[in-house]
Design a protein around this motif. Structure first.
Motif, PDB file in Angstrom:
ATOM      1  N   ASN A  36       1.763  41.486  68.228  1.00 24.08           N
ATOM      2  CA  ASN A  36       0.878  41.054  69.308  1.00 24.08           C
ATOM      3  C   ASN A  36       1.457  41.544  70.627  1.00 24.08           C
ATOM      4  O   ASN A  36       2.630  41.313  70.921  1.00 24.08           O
ATOM      5  CB  ASN A  36       0.744  39.530  69.329  1.00 24.08           C
ATOM      6  CG  ASN A  36       0.135  38.997  68.054  1.00 24.08           C
ATOM      7  OD1 ASN A  36      -0.833  39.541  67.560  1.00 24.08           O
ATOM      8  ND2 ASN A  36       0.724  37.950  67.510  1.00 24.08           N
ATOM      9  N   ASP A  37       0.612  42.209  71.398  1.00 25.61           N
ATOM     10  CA  ASP A  37       1.029  42.768  72.682  1.00 25.61           C
ATOM     11  C   ASP A  37       0.261  42.060  73.788  1.00 25.61           C
ATOM     12  O   ASP A  37      -0.972  42.094  73.802  1.00 25.61           O
ATOM     13  CB  ASP A  37       0.747  44.270  72.700  1.00 25.61           C
ATOM     14  CG  ASP A  37       1.238  44.942  73.965  1.00 25.61           C
ATOM     15  OD1 ASP A  37       1.967  44.298  74.740  1.00 25.61           O
ATOM     16  OD2 ASP A  37       0.887  46.115  74.173  1.00 25.61           O
ATOM     17  N   ASP A  38       0.973  41.418  74.704  1.00 25.51           N
ATOM     18  CA  ASP A  38       0.350  40.762  75.853  1.00 25.51           C
ATOM     19  C   ASP A  38       0.532  41.673  77.060  1.00 25.51           C
ATOM     20  O   ASP A  38       1.635  41.755  77.612  1.00 25.51           O
ATOM     21  CB  ASP A  38       0.997  39.401  76.104  1.00 25.51           C
ATOM     22  CG  ASP A  38       0.307  38.615  77.197  1.00 25.51           C
ATOM     23  OD1 ASP A  38      -0.640  39.147  77.822  1.00 25.51           O
ATOM     24  OD2 ASP A  38       0.704  37.465  77.425  1.00 25.51           O
ATOM     25  N   PRO A  39      -0.534  42.383  77.477  1.00 26.63           N
ATOM     26  CA  PRO A  39      -0.383  43.333  78.581  1.00 26.63           C
ATOM     27  C   PRO A  39      -0.075  42.655  79.917  1.00 26.63           C
ATOM     28  O   PRO A  39       0.526  43.267  80.789  1.00 26.63           O
ATOM     29  CB  PRO A  39      -1.732  44.055  78.623  1.00 26.63           C
ATOM     30  CG  PRO A  39      -2.676  43.190  77.876  1.00 26.63           C
ATOM     31  CD  PRO A  39      -1.879  42.362  76.930  1.00 26.63           C
ATOM     32  N   LYS A  40      -0.457  41.395  80.052  1.00 27.98           N
ATOM     33  CA  LYS A  40      -0.223  40.695  81.304  1.00 27.98           C
ATOM     34  C   LYS A  40       1.274  40.424  81.517  1.00 27.98           C
ATOM     35  O   LYS A  40       1.824  40.677  82.577  1.00 27.98           O
ATOM     36  CB  LYS A  40      -0.988  39.369  81.312  1.00 27.98           C
ATOM     37  CG  LYS A  40      -1.213  38.797  82.693  1.00 27.98           C
ATOM     38  CD  LYS A  40      -1.966  37.484  82.635  1.00 27.98           C
ATOM     39  CE  LYS A  40      -3.417  37.735  82.290  1.00 27.98           C
ATOM     40  NZ  LYS A  40      -4.225  36.504  82.332  1.00 27.98           N
ATOM     41  N   THR A  41       1.939  39.921  80.486  1.00 31.70           N
ATOM     42  CA  THR A  41       3.366  39.602  80.593  1.00 31.70           C
ATOM     43  C   THR A  41       4.245  40.746  80.101  1.00 31.70           C
ATOM     44  O   THR A  41       5.466  40.690  80.261  1.00 31.70           O
ATOM     45  CB  THR A  41       3.705  38.350  79.766  1.00 31.70           C
ATOM     46  OG1 THR A  41       3.378  38.587  78.400  1.00 31.70           O
ATOM     47  CG2 THR A  41       2.952  37.143  80.285  1.00 31.70           C
ATOM     48  N   ARG A  42       3.636  41.747  79.448  1.00 28.43           N
ATOM     49  CA  ARG A  42       4.345  42.887  78.856  1.00 28.43           C
ATOM     50  C   ARG A  42       5.343  42.424  77.791  1.00 28.43           C
ATOM     51  O   ARG A  42       6.418  42.997  77.641  1.00 28.43           O
ATOM     52  CB  ARG A  42       5.029  43.716  79.930  1.00 28.43           C
ATOM     53  CG  ARG A  42       4.025  44.345  80.889  1.00 28.43           C
ATOM     54  CD  ARG A  42       4.689  45.178  81.930  1.00 28.43           C
ATOM     55  NE  ARG A  42       5.339  46.312  81.277  1.00 28.43           N
ATOM     56  CZ  ARG A  42       6.231  47.074  81.882  1.00 28.43           C
ATOM     57  NH1 ARG A  42       6.565  46.850  83.126  1.00 28.43           N
ATOM     58  NH2 ARG A  42       6.790  48.082  81.248  1.00 28.43           N
ATOM     59  N   VAL A  43       4.956  41.372  77.059  1.00 30.87           N
ATOM     60  CA  VAL A  43       5.782  40.854  75.976  1.00 30.87           C
ATOM     61  C   VAL A  43       5.113  41.227  74.654  1.00 30.87           C
ATOM     62  O   VAL A  43       3.923  40.992  74.455  1.00 30.87           O
ATOM     63  CB  VAL A  43       5.953  39.323  76.081  1.00 30.87           C
ATOM     64  CG1 VAL A  43       6.646  38.766  74.852  1.00 30.87           C
ATOM     65  CG2 VAL A  43       6.740  38.964  77.326  1.00 30.87           C
ATOM     66  N   ILE A  44       5.883  41.816  73.765  1.00 28.71           N
ATOM     67  CA  ILE A  44       5.410  42.184  72.434  1.00 28.71           C
ATOM     68  C   ILE A  44       6.049  41.214  71.449  1.00 28.71           C
ATOM     69  O   ILE A  44       7.264  41.039  71.433  1.00 28.71           O
ATOM     70  CB  ILE A  44       5.812  43.630  72.081  1.00 28.71           C
ATOM     71  CG1 ILE A  44       5.218  44.602  73.091  1.00 28.71           C
ATOM     72  CG2 ILE A  44       5.367  43.973  70.669  1.00 28.71           C
ATOM     73  CD1 ILE A  44       5.755  46.008  72.963  1.00 28.71           C
ATOM     74  N   THR A  45       5.207  40.581  70.647  1.00 27.21           N
ATOM     75  CA  THR A  45       5.690  39.613  69.670  1.00 27.21           C
ATOM     76  C   THR A  45       5.535  40.199  68.277  1.00 27.21           C
ATOM     77  O   THR A  45       4.461  40.679  67.916  1.00 27.21           O
ATOM     78  CB  THR A  45       4.883  38.306  69.772  1.00 27.21           C
ATOM     79  OG1 THR A  45       4.930  37.830  71.108  1.00 27.21           O
ATOM     80  CG2 THR A  45       5.456  37.251  68.845  1.00 27.21           C
TER      81      THR A  45
END
Length: 173
Positions: free
Chosen positions: A29-38
């Protein structure tokens, strides 16, 4: 023995294995807002799942680091060639600045093991008391009404079929 059982008609291929791994075992899962990839790895052996997750991140980091080193090396070689064939002072200064940027990138890639991905929370073995799947109670709660619905539909269809049969056998007047 290194072979599939005799009753298997068509053994799974590597493409089948990748589809299972990509769709059911590993999720990214990639959150473009926080730039955190889970990265989430779900497997029957919790120790193996944690090891796979950590190894996948390490391999991705290493691949990105090696790619940056190759690109930087190629760029520096090309810039050195351009520098050797250039007489203009301004152009030589511009090429030198580009070479400096590539050298900085190369040094950064060589010195940092976490080059592209920084691990915020490494995978750990989950608690054995926290059961993930299958959720038997939820499956029972869902399957009981579903089974009753299917049984009711089957009874209605059988009733309808018997009424049609009686109508078809009845003499017409």
């Amino acid at each position: 023995a290194g072979r599939w059982k005799a009753d298997v008609k068509s053994p799974p291929t590597m493409d089948d294995a990748w589809a299972m791994f990509d769709g059911g075992i590993r999720r990214v899962n990639d959150d473009p807002k926080t730039r955190v990839i889970t990265l989430d790895v779900t497997w029957k052996d919790r120790n193996q799942a944690a090891g796979w997750a950590n190894e996948l991140v390490r391999l991705a980091n290493e691949e990105l680091r090696q790619r940056a080193l190759r690109e930087s090396s190629t760029s520096i070689t090309s810039l050195e060639d351009q520098l050797a064939h250039t007489d203009s002072v301004e152009l030589r200064q511009s090429i030198s600045k580009l070479m400096e940027a590539q050298l900085n990138r190369s040094v950064l890639a060589k010195s940092r093991t976490d080059y592209a991905l920084t691990v915020l929370d490494p995978a750990v073995v989950p608690d054995a008391r926290r059961f993930v799947a299958p959720r038997r109670f939820l499956m029972t709660v869902i399957s009981l009404p579903l089974a009753l619905f299917v049984a009711a539909c089957a009874v209605l269809l059988m009733q309808l079929a018997s009424e049609l049969a009686v109508q078809l056998r009845a003499p017409r007047t």
